[in-house]
Write a protein that holds these residues in place. Structure first.
Motif, mmCIF file in Angstrom:
data_model
loop_
_atom_site.group_PDB
_atom_site.id
_atom_site.type_symbol
_atom_site.label_atom_id
_atom_site.label_comp_id
_atom_site.label_asym_id
_atom_site.label_seq_id
_atom_site.Cartn_x
_atom_site.Cartn_y
_atom_site.Cartn_z
ATOM 1 N N VAL A 1 0.839 -1.205 0.000
ATOM 2 C CA VAL A 1 0.000 0.000 0.000
ATOM 3 C C VAL A 1 0.873 1.254 0.000
ATOM 4 C CG1 VAL A 1 -1.799 1.293 1.220
ATOM 5 C CG2 VAL A 1 -1.837 -1.215 1.228
ATOM 6 N N CYS A 2 0.577 2.164 -0.899
ATOM 7 C CA CYS A 2 1.294 3.440 -0.989
ATOM 8 C C CYS A 2 0.290 4.583 -0.930
ATOM 9 C CB CYS A 2 2.080 3.530 -2.295
ATOM 10 S SG CYS A 2 3.265 2.201 -2.551
ATOM 11 N N ASN A 3 0.682 5.677 -0.295
ATOM 12 C CA ASN A 3 -0.191 6.848 -0.141
ATOM 13 C C ASN A 3 0.338 8.000 -0.996
ATOM 14 O OD1 ASN A 3 -2.093 8.725 0.985
ATOM 15 N ND2 ASN A 3 -0.447 9.476 2.301
ATOM 16 N N ALA A 4 -0.439 8.415 -2.001
ATOM 17 C CA ALA A 4 0.022 9.441 -2.948
ATOM 18 C C ALA A 4 -0.257 10.870 -2.489
ATOM 19 C CB ALA A 4 -0.608 9.218 -4.317
ATOM 20 N N ASP A 5 -1.084 11.050 -1.459
ATOM 21 C CA ASP A 5 -1.411 12.402 -0.971
ATOM 22 C C ASP A 5 -1.972 13.304 -2.061
ATOM 23 O OD1 ASP A 5 -0.941 12.415 1.772
ATOM 24 O OD2 ASP A 5 1.214 12.620 1.505
ATOM 25 N N ASP A 6 -2.693 12.717 -3.016
ATOM 26 C CA ASP A 6 -3.245 13.484 -4.146
ATOM 27 C C ASP A 6 -2.155 14.246 -4.898
ATOM 28 O OD1 ASP A 6 -6.022 12.991 -4.522
ATOM 29 O OD2 ASP A 6 -6.423 13.994 -2.617
ATOM 30 N N ASN A 7 -0.945 13.755 -4.839
ATOM 31 C CA ASN A 7 0.200 14.401 -5.469
ATOM 32 C C ASN A 7 0.632 13.582 -6.694
ATOM 33 O OD1 ASN A 7 2.858 15.148 -6.205
ATOM 34 N ND2 ASN A 7 3.287 15.903 -4.150
ATOM 35 N N PRO A 8 0.458 14.115 -7.910
ATOM 36 C CA PRO A 8 0.801 13.363 -9.129
ATOM 37 C C PRO A 8 2.261 12.906 -9.171
ATOM 38 C CG PRO A 8 -0.479 15.313 -9.673
ATOM 39 C CD PRO A 8 -0.122 15.431 -8.232
ATOM 40 N N ASP A 9 3.184 13.744 -8.692
ATOM 41 C CA ASP A 9 4.598 13.363 -8.698
ATOM 42 C C ASP A 9 4.851 12.168 -7.786
ATOM 43 O OD1 ASP A 9 5.236 15.395 -10.470
ATOM 44 O OD2 ASP A 9 5.677 16.839 -8.878
ATOM 45 N N LYS A 10 4.213 12.200 -6.614
ATOM 46 C CA LYS A 10 4.355 11.096 -5.667
ATOM 47 C C LYS A 10 3.726 9.828 -6.236
ATOM 48 C CE LYS A 10 3.942 10.373 -0.663
ATOM 49 N NZ LYS A 10 3.334 10.886 0.594
ATOM 50 N N GLU A 11 2.568 9.992 -6.862
ATOM 51 C CA GLU A 11 1.904 8.849 -7.486
ATOM 52 C C GLU A 11 2.801 8.227 -8.560
ATOM 53 O OE1 GLU A 11 -2.439 8.197 -9.429
ATOM 54 O OE2 GLU A 11 -1.123 9.564 -10.522
ATOM 55 N N LYS A 12 3.407 9.059 -9.400
ATOM 56 C CA LYS A 12 4.276 8.584 -10.478
ATOM 57 C C LYS A 12 5.463 7.784 -9.916
ATOM 58 C CE LYS A 12 6.679 10.296 -14.633
ATOM 59 N NZ LYS A 12 8.047 9.841 -14.372
ATOM 60 N N LYS A 13 6.070 8.312 -8.863
ATOM 61 C CA LYS A 13 7.204 7.615 -8.244
ATOM 62 C C LYS A 13 6.787 6.254 -7.699
ATOM 63 C CE LYS A 13 9.899 11.738 -7.011
ATOM 64 N NZ LYS A 13 10.400 12.587 -5.897
ATOM 65 N N TYR A 14 5.604 6.208 -7.083
ATOM 66 C CA TYR A 14 5.140 4.939 -6.530
ATOM 67 C C TYR A 14 4.822 3.935 -7.639
ATOM 68 C CZ TYR A 14 4.862 6.337 -1.621
ATOM 69 O OH TYR A 14 5.175 6.710 -0.338
ATOM 70 N N ILE A 15 4.201 4.404 -8.716
ATOM 71 C CA ILE A 15 3.915 3.498 -9.830
ATOM 72 C C ILE A 15 5.216 2.917 -10.376
ATOM 73 C CG2 ILE A 15 3.091 3.368 -12.218
ATOM 74 C CD1 ILE A 15 0.902 5.358 -11.475
ATOM 75 N N GLU A 16 6.194 3.777 -10.597
ATOM 76 C CA GLU A 16 7.481 3.326 -11.136
ATOM 77 C C GLU A 16 8.190 2.378 -10.173
ATOM 78 O OE1 GLU A 16 9.284 7.095 -11.877
ATOM 79 O OE2 GLU A 16 8.435 7.274 -13.905
ATOM 80 N N MET A 17 8.104 2.662 -8.876
ATOM 81 C CA MET A 17 8.728 1.800 -7.873
ATOM 82 C C MET A 17 8.061 0.422 -7.855
ATOM 83 S SD MET A 17 7.982 0.482 -4.589
ATOM 84 C CE MET A 17 6.926 1.644 -3.725
ATOM 85 N N LEU A 18 6.742 0.393 -7.896
ATOM 86 C CA LEU A 18 6.018 -0.877 -7.841
ATOM 87 C C LEU A 18 6.244 -1.700 -9.110
ATOM 88 C CD1 LEU A 18 2.738 0.433 -6.204
ATOM 89 C CD2 LEU A 18 4.365 -1.155 -5.164
ATOM 90 N N LEU A 19 6.317 -1.027 -10.241
ATOM 91 C CA LEU A 19 6.615 -1.734 -11.483
ATOM 92 C C LEU A 19 8.020 -2.328 -11.433
ATOM 93 C CD1 LEU A 19 5.083 0.663 -14.183
ATOM 94 C CD2 LEU A 19 4.147 -1.496 -13.351
ATOM 95 N N ALA A 20 8.964 -1.575 -10.843
ATOM 96 C CA ALA A 20 10.337 -2.074 -10.708
ATOM 97 C C ALA A 20 10.384 -3.292 -9.796
ATOM 98 C CB ALA A 20 11.244 -0.971 -10.167
ATOM 99 N N LYS A 21 9.492 -3.348 -8.832
ATOM 100 C CA LYS A 21 9.423 -4.506 -7.924
ATOM 101 C C LYS A 21 8.654 -5.665 -8.550
ATOM 102 C CE LYS A 21 9.922 -2.093 -3.501
ATOM 103 N NZ LYS A 21 11.127 -2.828 -3.091
ATOM 104 N N GLN A 22 8.201 -5.451 -9.778
ATOM 105 C CA GLN A 22 7.529 -6.481 -10.568
ATOM 106 C C GLN A 22 6.246 -6.995 -9.917
ATOM 107 O OE1 GLN A 22 10.913 -9.222 -11.201
ATOM 108 N NE2 GLN A 22 11.034 -8.440 -13.300
ATOM 109 N N VAL A 23 5.460 -6.065 -9.382
ATOM 110 C CA VAL A 23 4.143 -6.472 -8.895
ATOM 111 C C VAL A 23 3.332 -6.997 -10.078
ATOM 112 C CG1 VAL A 23 4.125 -4.849 -6.959
ATOM 113 C CG2 VAL A 23 3.180 -4.134 -9.176
ATOM 114 N N ASP A 24 2.369 -7.846 -9.787
ATOM 115 C CA ASP A 24 1.586 -8.459 -10.864
ATOM 116 C C ASP A 24 0.468 -7.566 -11.364
ATOM 117 O OD1 ASP A 24 3.140 -10.742 -10.717
ATOM 118 O OD2 ASP A 24 1.853 -11.683 -9.226
#
Length: 332
Positions: A97-120
């Motif tokens: 679970v990641c919290n983006a705080d309605d912040n697009p930059d934070k959301e983008k970083k979390y998406i990229e991080m989760l993709l790097a961790k190879q979530v399904d």
């Protein structure tokens, strides 16, 4: 210490490596009870821990789902997360679970991080400002589901509330109670969050249908830290509102803080309805009338969808719309 391997377990239990592998993957169809018991005893006695990384590489799956919420402070968000976790746990999937705080930059970083961790797969409460990234995931056929909001032009399945109806239920209830000057406060619309826009649009339409005046000074969308000052301006108008609809639980909290600080009697001085059935609504004094979202059902549907996409099952429905429910109490 020597690392205990699956080969060690197989020798200890006097079975083949493939039988141990079947046991670890819970494929028991052709496995006798005594064989299962021997493998379980061997694992316990040897202290064997499966190599999750190796298994993920072999199966091309991490059995992990990423969940990015817009703001984890919302009661709705935590309820949806709980439902997702419950359903995924039953299917032997984990969630991050990641919290983006309605912040697009934070959301983008979390998406990229989760993709790097190879979530399904990803379940996202989208900020709406990372359209290019959303579209790339769709193009790559990466499993993704939106919750609470849709994003124009992005072809991603979404789990949403009928937000127009949520406002309509509240306005109709207030009108039946005899209130005529009704207002609404929601979080800011600057980011174009579809849920908030739907609640404002539903409010306007319902007020019109009830043949009540649409008073622009009573319709406000502001940052959370501006809610109290906004309500102060409303209440000090020559003719103030008789009732107010709180666009979500955080707005409701700010309104309640204001009424308490200014000794405003609910509902005699100001009637209140909130969207989201907060945990304290029934024990607050007076008990709060709310429009409830079926958060657990919505979370379960999101989890069902994402696992279905991961398993390559075809889904044709693009938007799953859930019905709100008005719970009448004493605040209006």
């Amino acid at each position: 210490m020597k690392t205990v391997t699956i080969t060690d377990v197989a020798k200890h239990a006097n079975v083949s490596k493939s039988t141990v592998s079947q046991y670890l993957n819970k494929r028991f169809d052709y496995m006798g009870e005594k064989t299962r018991e021997r493998i379980a005893v061997a694992i316990k006695e040897l202290g064997y821990q499966p190599n999750i990384v190796a298994r993920s590489l072999k199966q091309k799956s991490t059995s992990t789902i990423g969940v990015i919420v817009a703001n984890i402070l919302h009661a709705f968000s935590t309820q949806v997360i709980r439902a997702i976790e419950d359903y995924c746990h039953e299917s032997d999937f984990h969630i991050i679970v990641c919290n983006a705080d309605d912040n697009p930059d934070k959301e983008k970083k979390y998406i990229e991080m989760l993709l790097a961790k190879q979530v399904d797969g990803l379940i996202v409460f989208p900020t709406g400002d990372n359209v290019e990234l959303y579209e790339k995931m769709v193009k790559d056929q990466f499993p993704i589901v939106f919750v609470d909001r849709t994003v124009d032009s992005v072809n991603v399945p979404a789990i949403v509330l009928d937000n127009e109806k949520a406002s309509s239920l509240a306005v109709s209830h207030l009108a039946e109670k005899g209130y005529e000057r009704i207002g609404i406060i929601t979080p800011s619309l600057i980011k174009g969050v579809t849920a908030r826009m739907g609640r404002i649009n539903g409010f306007r339409q319902s007020v019109k249908e009830q043949n009540l005046p649409i008073i622009e000074d009573f319709i406000k969308s502001v940052e959370i830290n501006e809610v109290q000052s906004t309500l102060e301006k409303m209440m000090t108008l020559p003719v103030p509102p008789q009732a107010i609809l709180a666009g979500n639980d955080r707005v409701l909290m700010e309104i309640l803080k204001y009424t308490k600080a200014n000794s405003i009697n609910i509902p005699n001085d100001l009637a209140i309805i909130g969207i989201d059935d907060v945990s304290f609504a029934s024990i607050y004094s007076p008990a709060l009338t709310v429009v409830s979202q079926p958060a657990f059902e919505m979370g379960k549907q999101a989890a069902t969808l994402i696992l279905s996409f991961i398993q390559k099952k075809e889904e044709k429905t693009l938007v799953y719309t859930f019905e709100p429910t008005l719970i009448s109490r004493e605040s209006c």
